[in-house]
Motif scaffolding. Structure first.
Motif, PDB file in Angstrom:
ATOM      1  N   VAL A 134      -7.189 119.071 -24.871  1.00 31.98           N
ATOM      2  CA  VAL A 134      -6.485 119.522 -26.071  1.00 31.98           C
ATOM      3  C   VAL A 134      -7.529 120.179 -26.971  1.00 31.98           C
ATOM      4  O   VAL A 134      -8.530 119.552 -27.326  1.00 31.98           O
ATOM      5  CB  VAL A 134      -5.832 118.341 -26.825  1.00 31.98           C
ATOM      6  N   ALA A 135      -7.308 121.442 -27.303  1.00 33.92           N
ATOM      7  CA  ALA A 135      -8.230 122.156 -28.192  1.00 33.92           C
ATOM      8  C   ALA A 135      -7.469 122.616 -29.428  1.00 33.92           C
ATOM      9  O   ALA A 135      -6.276 122.918 -29.355  1.00 33.92           O
ATOM     10  CB  ALA A 135      -8.844 123.357 -27.489  1.00 33.92           C
ATOM     11  N   ALA A 136      -8.147 122.649 -30.553  1.00 35.82           N
ATOM     12  CA  ALA A 136      -7.538 123.110 -31.805  1.00 35.82           C
ATOM     13  C   ALA A 136      -8.519 123.998 -32.546  1.00 35.82           C
ATOM     14  O   ALA A 136      -9.740 123.865 -32.394  1.00 35.82           O
ATOM     15  CB  ALA A 136      -7.142 121.915 -32.680  1.00 35.82           C
ATOM     16  N   THR A 137      -7.979 124.905 -33.345  1.00 34.34           N
ATOM     17  CA  THR A 137      -8.850 125.805 -34.112  1.00 34.34           C
ATOM     18  C   THR A 137      -9.581 125.013 -35.198  1.00 34.34           C
ATOM     19  O   THR A 137      -9.067 124.012 -35.722  1.00 34.34           O
ATOM     20  CB  THR A 137      -8.049 126.933 -34.766  1.00 34.34           C
ATOM     21  N   ASP A 138     -10.776 125.477 -35.535  1.00 35.73           N
ATOM     22  CA  ASP A 138     -11.526 124.841 -36.624  1.00 35.73           C
ATOM     23  C   ASP A 138     -10.720 124.880 -37.921  1.00 35.73           C
ATOM     24  O   ASP A 138     -10.735 123.916 -38.702  1.00 35.73           O
ATOM     25  CB  ASP A 138     -12.864 125.555 -36.823  1.00 35.73           C
ATOM     26  N   LYS A 139     -10.034 125.975 -38.147  1.00 35.42           N
ATOM     27  CA  LYS A 139      -9.213 126.114 -39.353  1.00 35.42           C
ATOM     28  C   LYS A 139      -8.167 125.001 -39.426  1.00 35.42           C
ATOM     29  O   LYS A 139      -8.016 124.344 -40.468  1.00 35.42           O
ATOM     30  CB  LYS A 139      -8.532 127.483 -39.361  1.00 35.42           C
ATOM     31  N   PHE A 140      -7.464 124.789 -38.320  1.00 36.83           N
ATOM     32  CA  PHE A 140      -6.436 123.746 -38.304  1.00 36.83           C
ATOM     33  C   PHE A 140      -7.056 122.362 -38.489  1.00 36.83           C
ATOM     34  O   PHE A 140      -6.542 121.534 -39.258  1.00 36.83           O
ATOM     35  CB  PHE A 140      -5.649 123.792 -36.988  1.00 36.83           C
ATOM     36  N   LEU A 141      -8.166 122.104 -37.820  1.00 36.06           N
ATOM     37  CA  LEU A 141      -8.808 120.791 -37.921  1.00 36.06           C
ATOM     38  C   LEU A 141      -9.314 120.531 -39.339  1.00 36.06           C
ATOM     39  O   LEU A 141      -9.201 119.411 -39.850  1.00 36.06           O
ATOM     40  CB  LEU A 141      -9.964 120.695 -36.926  1.00 36.06           C
ATOM     41  N   ASN A 142      -9.861 121.556 -39.980  1.00 33.67           N
ATOM     42  CA  ASN A 142     -10.376 121.391 -41.340  1.00 33.67           C
ATOM     43  C   ASN A 142      -9.268 121.110 -42.344  1.00 33.67           C
ATOM     44  O   ASN A 142      -9.462 120.367 -43.314  1.00 33.67           O
ATOM     45  CB  ASN A 142     -11.152 122.647 -41.766  1.00 33.67           C
ATOM     46  N   GLU A 143      -8.090 121.694 -42.072  1.00 33.46           N
ATOM     47  CA  GLU A 143      -6.990 121.574 -43.034  1.00 33.46           C
ATOM     48  C   GLU A 143      -6.014 120.449 -42.703  1.00 33.46           C
ATOM     49  O   GLU A 143      -5.226 120.039 -43.565  1.00 33.46           O
ATOM     50  CB  GLU A 143      -6.220 122.902 -43.096  1.00 33.46           C
TER      51      GLU A 143
END
Length: 281
Positions: free
Chosen positions: A189-198
């Motif tokens: 499972v991978a997520a964008t840094d933007k999504f993880l930060n927010e």
């Protein structure tokens, strides 16, 4: 309700996600999880992560690791499937190529550069002791494109998941000359840094839900028949696939990540290894 975009290949590995969505398990956590199938596979999903066309991807381990080292602003948040992916190696059904050794210096059909079908062609070549610099490729985008390329002779062989291509083998459209398993857990499972930060708390809720489903997936009554009917598979093939497939509820280990990066570097597919914390969340 928080809308979250998620993508993955239209394959049996991802059925737990569809069951959880259908049963409203994410909605109960206040999450509107919007699923999109990506038949083109990992190369296209890497592009979508880079271009903020999705928040989360269920993606091949080697593909996302390679793309993160090349600047994809994303992180791996968890292993999804712990066991290796069994890559079938296919030629046209009427081909006179009959073994993996016959494929040396032949052209490979790949969905796109950076995809699993591309990267695993290097792994297979290395396994066979071939000179990987001699590999040549034909971009075919998806399985339908591979069928056409092998029939028309614009490519000689095609690597794709063993069981999803089995119906094409059964029909004589493809002939399988061998298999090449990944040397590491196959899906993450991978997520964008933007999504993880927010959305740090949202990703935790999503993982808690899907981990509950994957832990119990194999004991769902008649799950083998459900998979066979949904993906037009033979029941005995599904039962074999279930035996060799193990989902994960843990993060990819530093040791596993190192093996992926070492392999990619040895094949000259990445320039240098990144520290663990630059790839794992």
């Amino acid at each position: 309700m928080k809308k979250v975009r998620i993508i993955g290949v239209p394959e049996h590995f991802n059925l737990p996600w569809h069951l959880a969505i259908e049963e409203g398990a994410f909605e109960q956590r206040g999450i509107d999880l919007e699923w999109t199938d990506i038949p083109e596979g990992t190369g296209r999903m890497c592009q979508m992560l880079r271009e903020n066309e999705t928040d989360i991807a269920l993606i091949l381990t080697e593909g996302i690791v390679k793309d993160i080292t090349a600047g994809n602003p994303s992180k791996i948040v968890q292993t999804f499937v712990q066991t290796p992916l069994k890559w079938g190696i296919h030629v046209n059904g009427s081909s006179n190529l009959n073994s993996i050794s016959d494929l040396q210096n032949k052209k490979v059909a790949i969905s796109r550069f950076g995809s699993g079908s591309h990267l695993m062609a290097f792994v297979n070549a290395q396994n066979q002791g071939w000179e990987t610099n001699n590999l040549s490729f034909e971009i075919i985008h998806n399985v339908d494109g591979a069928v056409n390329a092998l029939q028309e002779g614009t490519a000689d062989y095609f690597m794709w998941e063993h069981f999803m291509t089995k119906p094409l083998v059964d029909k004589g459209i493809f002939k399988r000359v061998g298999d090449c398993p990944t040397p590491w857990p196959c899906f993450v499972v991978a997520a964008t840094d933007k999504f993880l930060n927010e959305n740090g708390s949202i990703i935790r809720h999503i993982l808690e839900v899907i981990n509950t489903y994957t832990e119990e997936f194999k004991i769902i009554p008649s799950i083998d028949r459900t998979i066979a009917n949904t993906f037009e598979q033979q029941l005995e093939d599904v039962q074999e696939w279930l035996k060799i497939t193990q989902w994960s509820q843990q993060q990819l280990s530093a040791k596993e990540l190192s093996k992926v990066q070492d392999t990619l570097q040895s094949l000259n597919l990445i320039d240098e290894k990144l520290p663990t914390d630059k790839i794992l969340n």
